[in-house]
Design an enzyme around this catalytic site. Structure first.
Site, mmCIF file in Angstrom:
data_model
loop_
_atom_site.group_PDB
_atom_site.id
_atom_site.type_symbol
_atom_site.label_atom_id
_atom_site.label_comp_id
_atom_site.label_asym_id
_atom_site.label_seq_id
_atom_site.Cartn_x
_atom_site.Cartn_y
_atom_site.Cartn_z
ATOM 1 N N HIS A 196 -1.826 63.164 -10.121
ATOM 2 C CA HIS A 196 -2.685 63.678 -11.048
ATOM 3 C C HIS A 196 -3.705 64.798 -10.079
ATOM 4 O O HIS A 196 -4.004 64.467 -8.937
ATOM 5 C CB HIS A 196 -4.052 62.576 -11.231
ATOM 6 C CG HIS A 196 -3.460 61.630 -12.455
ATOM 7 N ND1 HIS A 196 -3.808 61.580 -13.547
ATOM 8 C CD2 HIS A 196 -2.810 60.442 -12.034
ATOM 9 C CE1 HIS A 196 -3.157 60.523 -14.204
ATOM 10 N NE2 HIS A 196 -2.668 59.779 -13.323
ATOM 11 N N GLY A 224 -3.448 50.582 -11.929
ATOM 12 C CA GLY A 224 -3.954 51.547 -13.079
ATOM 13 C C GLY A 224 -2.916 52.711 -13.534
ATOM 14 O O GLY A 224 -3.063 53.587 -14.406
ATOM 15 N N GLN A 225 -1.651 52.422 -13.112
ATOM 16 C CA GLN A 225 -0.614 53.040 -13.582
ATOM 17 C C GLN A 225 -0.298 52.813 -15.056
ATOM 18 O O GLN A 225 -0.126 51.734 -15.450
ATOM 19 C CB GLN A 225 0.724 53.008 -12.959
ATOM 20 C CG GLN A 225 1.906 54.285 -13.287
ATOM 21 C CD GLN A 225 2.869 53.706 -12.273
ATOM 22 O OE1 GLN A 225 3.130 53.179 -11.507
ATOM 23 N NE2 GLN A 225 3.864 54.748 -12.449
ATOM 24 N N ASP A 255 -2.522 67.056 -18.725
ATOM 25 C CA ASP A 255 -2.734 65.666 -19.109
ATOM 26 C C ASP A 255 -3.446 65.658 -20.381
ATOM 27 O O ASP A 255 -4.299 66.617 -20.633
ATOM 28 C CB ASP A 255 -3.657 64.863 -18.098
ATOM 29 C CG ASP A 255 -3.879 63.561 -18.381
ATOM 30 O OD1 ASP A 255 -4.112 62.946 -19.358
ATOM 31 O OD2 ASP A 255 -3.768 62.672 -17.174
ATOM 32 N N HIS A 300 4.031 59.954 -10.904
ATOM 33 C CA HIS A 300 3.174 61.162 -10.933
ATOM 34 C C HIS A 300 2.175 61.480 -10.168
ATOM 35 O O HIS A 300 1.469 60.232 -9.856
ATOM 36 C CB HIS A 300 3.155 61.355 -12.520
ATOM 37 C CG HIS A 300 2.158 60.313 -13.019
ATOM 38 N ND1 HIS A 300 2.657 59.037 -13.518
ATOM 39 C CD2 HIS A 300 0.866 60.392 -13.535
ATOM 40 C CE1 HIS A 300 1.824 58.429 -13.912
ATOM 41 N NE2 HIS A 300 0.606 59.015 -14.053
#
Length: 142
Positions: free
Chosen positions: A104, A95-96, A33, A102
């Site tokens: 995290h 919150g995307q 990230d 994906h």
């Protein structure tokens, strides 16, 4: 919202954008990230274009979660955190921020706040070093 083939993760999959890749397989890609919550914060995406968990095929979801577990084990071995947060968000209200499904994998350490998104981009050299640590664990795992 329809899947946008020009989102940053789609560009990474096509090789049009750079990423610090830890895992490149037929069905999934894992990479660091850029705005990590903690050292070792890794993302895992499917190659199948899908905005959220609701759009992804059952087969691709199975491959994605299996790959996420493998990467999480490697992150745990490489960084030895006392805790691990594995998160998957669906939709802007959840919150995307990148609309390609994906997971995290976020190592958690004592004293850290439990936020979902960082505000600053990590140094490329630090991301390369973290990616190398995770790759080494993936290569040594059975």
């Amino acid at each position: 919202m329809a899947y946008d083939p020009n989102n940053i993760f789609a560009k990474i999959l096509r090789g049009e954008a750079d990423a610090h890749v830890v895992l490149d397989e037929e069905h999934c890609l894992g990479f660091m990230d850029l705005m990590p919550q903690s050292p070792g914060h890794t993302l895992i995406i499917p190659r199948e274009p899908a905005e959220s968990i609701f759009d992804l095929s059952t087969e691709a979801l199975g491959q994605l979660i299996t790959t996420t577990q493998r990467v999480a084990r490697a992150v745990k071995a490489a960084f030895k955190p006392p805790g691990m947060m594995i998160v998957q968000l669906n939709g802007a209200d959840a919150g995307q921020t990148v609309f390609h499904i994906h997971f995290h994998v976020i190592p958690r350490y004592e004293g850290e706040g439990l936020t979902l998104h960082a505000r600053s981009v990590a140094a490329p050299a630090q991301l390369r070093e973290h990616a190398a640590r995770i790759k080494a664990e993936l290569e040594s795992a059975p």
